[in-house]
Design an enzyme around this catalytic site. Structure first.
Site, PDB file in Angstrom:
ATOM      1  CG  HIS A  49      -2.112  -0.950   1.006  1.00  0.00           C
ATOM      2  ND1 HIS A  49      -2.859  -1.470   2.036  1.00  0.00           N
ATOM      3  CD2 HIS A  49      -2.658  -1.464  -0.131  1.00  0.00           C
ATOM      4  CE1 HIS A  49      -3.807  -2.248   1.544  1.00  0.00           C
ATOM      5  NE2 HIS A  49      -3.702  -2.265   0.237  1.00  0.00           N
ATOM      6  CG  HIS A  82      -1.927  -6.528   1.476  1.00  0.00           C
ATOM      7  ND1 HIS A  82      -1.746  -6.038   0.190  1.00  0.00           N
ATOM      8  CD2 HIS A  82      -1.492  -5.558   2.307  1.00  0.00           C
ATOM      9  CE1 HIS A  82      -1.237  -4.819   0.260  1.00  0.00           C
ATOM     10  NE2 HIS A  82      -1.080  -4.500   1.524  1.00  0.00           N
ATOM     11  CB  CYS A 104       4.073 -10.666   4.459  1.00  0.00           C
ATOM     12  SG  CYS A 104       5.139 -10.638   5.905  1.00  0.00           S
ATOM     13  CG  HIS A 132      -6.540  -4.407   5.434  1.00  0.00           C
ATOM     14  ND1 HIS A 132      -5.608  -5.393   5.169  1.00  0.00           N
ATOM     15  CD2 HIS A 132      -5.865  -3.236   5.407  1.00  0.00           C
ATOM     16  CE1 HIS A 132      -4.419  -4.820   4.999  1.00  0.00           C
ATOM     17  NE2 HIS A 132      -4.551  -3.509   5.144  1.00  0.00           N
ATOM     18  CD  GLU A 134      -2.602  -9.109   7.512  1.00  0.00           C
ATOM     19  OE1 GLU A 134      -2.519  -9.840   8.519  1.00  0.00           O
ATOM     20  OE2 GLU A 134      -2.006  -8.008   7.411  1.00  0.00           O
ATOM     21  CB  CYS A 203       4.366  -8.616  11.632  1.00  0.00           C
ATOM     22  SG  CYS A 203       4.559  -6.948  11.030  1.00  0.00           S
ATOM     23  CB  SER A 232      -3.711  -1.582   8.122  1.00  0.00           C
ATOM     24  OG  SER A 232      -3.992  -1.874   9.469  1.00  0.00           O
ATOM     25  CG  ASN A 233       2.155  -0.511   8.454  1.00  0.00           C
ATOM     26  OD1 ASN A 233       3.027   0.342   8.650  1.00  0.00           O
ATOM     27  ND2 ASN A 233       1.956  -1.054   7.256  1.00  0.00           N
TER      28      ASN A 233
END
Length: 319
Positions: A49, A82, A104, A132, A134, A203, A232-233
């Site tokens: 992203h 994702h 990932c 989302h 993921e 993570c 998101s992160n």
């Protein structure tokens, strides 16, 4: 003569910040696929992203699509970092497509965990953000209805489960550590028998970036997070900064997005970047501050990262 001295500003630079090993690997996968098979190479969903990264890969010959239906059979396709529902690689195999999964490895670990609990007859609860990619990918590892989604503690009271004694939970890897802890506490209070992951699903990179922001925030008049609005992160870093006492915490995609008027009169600023933001954008922001302030840059290091993930074997073999 007018005073041209620039106002002093201390910029606290978070370490770690920016690219994580999973993002690094995903970008490398697209670049190596282009080298191996030539352009175009199709990518299902944004590989990571970040607009700058996606635009750069597009210039090299990557074509970004939302669904496998948008890809021709005779060109390779890459699945984003994702993760994807199980049905996607199954369809690619049925169509005899060449595909490379850039999920990932830490997201894949959550997929494996969910599948293992399912095999053991447990119904899953996923803590994540609806829609989302993921979350969609992880929920899509199991049959319909086998994964129930909760976003916040209040959602736990509304869960309708098959058997409260036969439950497990997993989480999206990019959530706020503190917010997730609140949801987990609500799950454990309502379902004491619920089984959690051996090791936290959130993570290492998300955790480290949030800890760095927490360490910096009390010393900063403002905090800027370099990242994309759909990351998101990155959005969690803004929230973490605000919760940790930073009065002004803002997400910027790049230097041109900075609201300079909002920063008038500050003496200290914190700077970090989400896991899919490249160094070049962080440098660009620092240079923008240097042009306007007598800048002192101090790095705030809370962890060292040396994680590296291998690219899939298909890309290491000659064409």
């Amino acid at each position: 003569m007018a005073d041209t001295a620039l106002p002093p500003l201390t910029l606290y630079l978070a370490a770690p910040r920016g690219f994580c090993a999973g993002v690094d690997r995903a970008i490398k996968i697209v670049e190596m696929a282009l080298q191996k098979w030539g352009a175009p190479v199709y990518v299902r969903h944004e590989i990571v992203h970040n607009k700058y990264v996606v635009d750069g890969l597009r210039e090299k010959g990557a074509v970004f699509v939302e669904e496998l239906d948008d890809c021709p059979e005779d060109r390779p396709v890459i699945f984003s970092a994702h993760g994807v529902p199980k049905a996607v690689p199954a369809e690619a195999r049925a169509r005899e497509m060449v595909f490379v999964d850039a999920t990932c490895p830490l997201v894949s670990k959550v997929h494996i965990e969910a599948a293992r609990h399912h095999e053991n007859g447990l119904q899953m609860v996923m803590i994540g953000h609806a829609g989302h990619p993921e979350t969609v990918g992880t929920m899509g590892q199991l049959p319909e209805g086998e994964v129930l989604l909760v976003e916040e503690p209040a959602d736990v009271a509304l869960l309708e489960v098959r058997n409260p004694e036969r439950l497990a939970y997993v989480t999206q890897t990019t959530l706020s550590i503190d917010d997730t802890a609140d949801v987990v506490a609500a799950l454990k209070a309502r379902f004491p028998a619920i089984v959690g992951p051996h090791k936290e699903d959130i993570c290492y990179a998300t955790t480290n970036r949030q800890e760095a922001v927490k360490a910096m925030a009390p010393d900063c008049d403002a905090l800027l997070v370099v990242g994309a609005p759909n990351s998101s992160n990155s959005k969690r870093l803004v929230e973490v900064g605000a919760k940790a006492g930073c009065k002004y915490a803002q997400l910027v995609q790049r230097a041109t997005d900075i609201d300079w008027r909002a920063l008038e009169g500050i003496g200290t600023i914190g700077l970090t970047a989400g896991a899919s933001a490249p160094d070049v954008l962080i440098e660009e922001v620092i240079e923008a501050f240097r042009a306007r302030y007598d800048l002192t840059v101090e790095t705030v290091t809370t962890a060292e990262e040396n994680v590296e993930f291998k690219v899939p074997r298909v890309l290491r073999e000659p064409a």
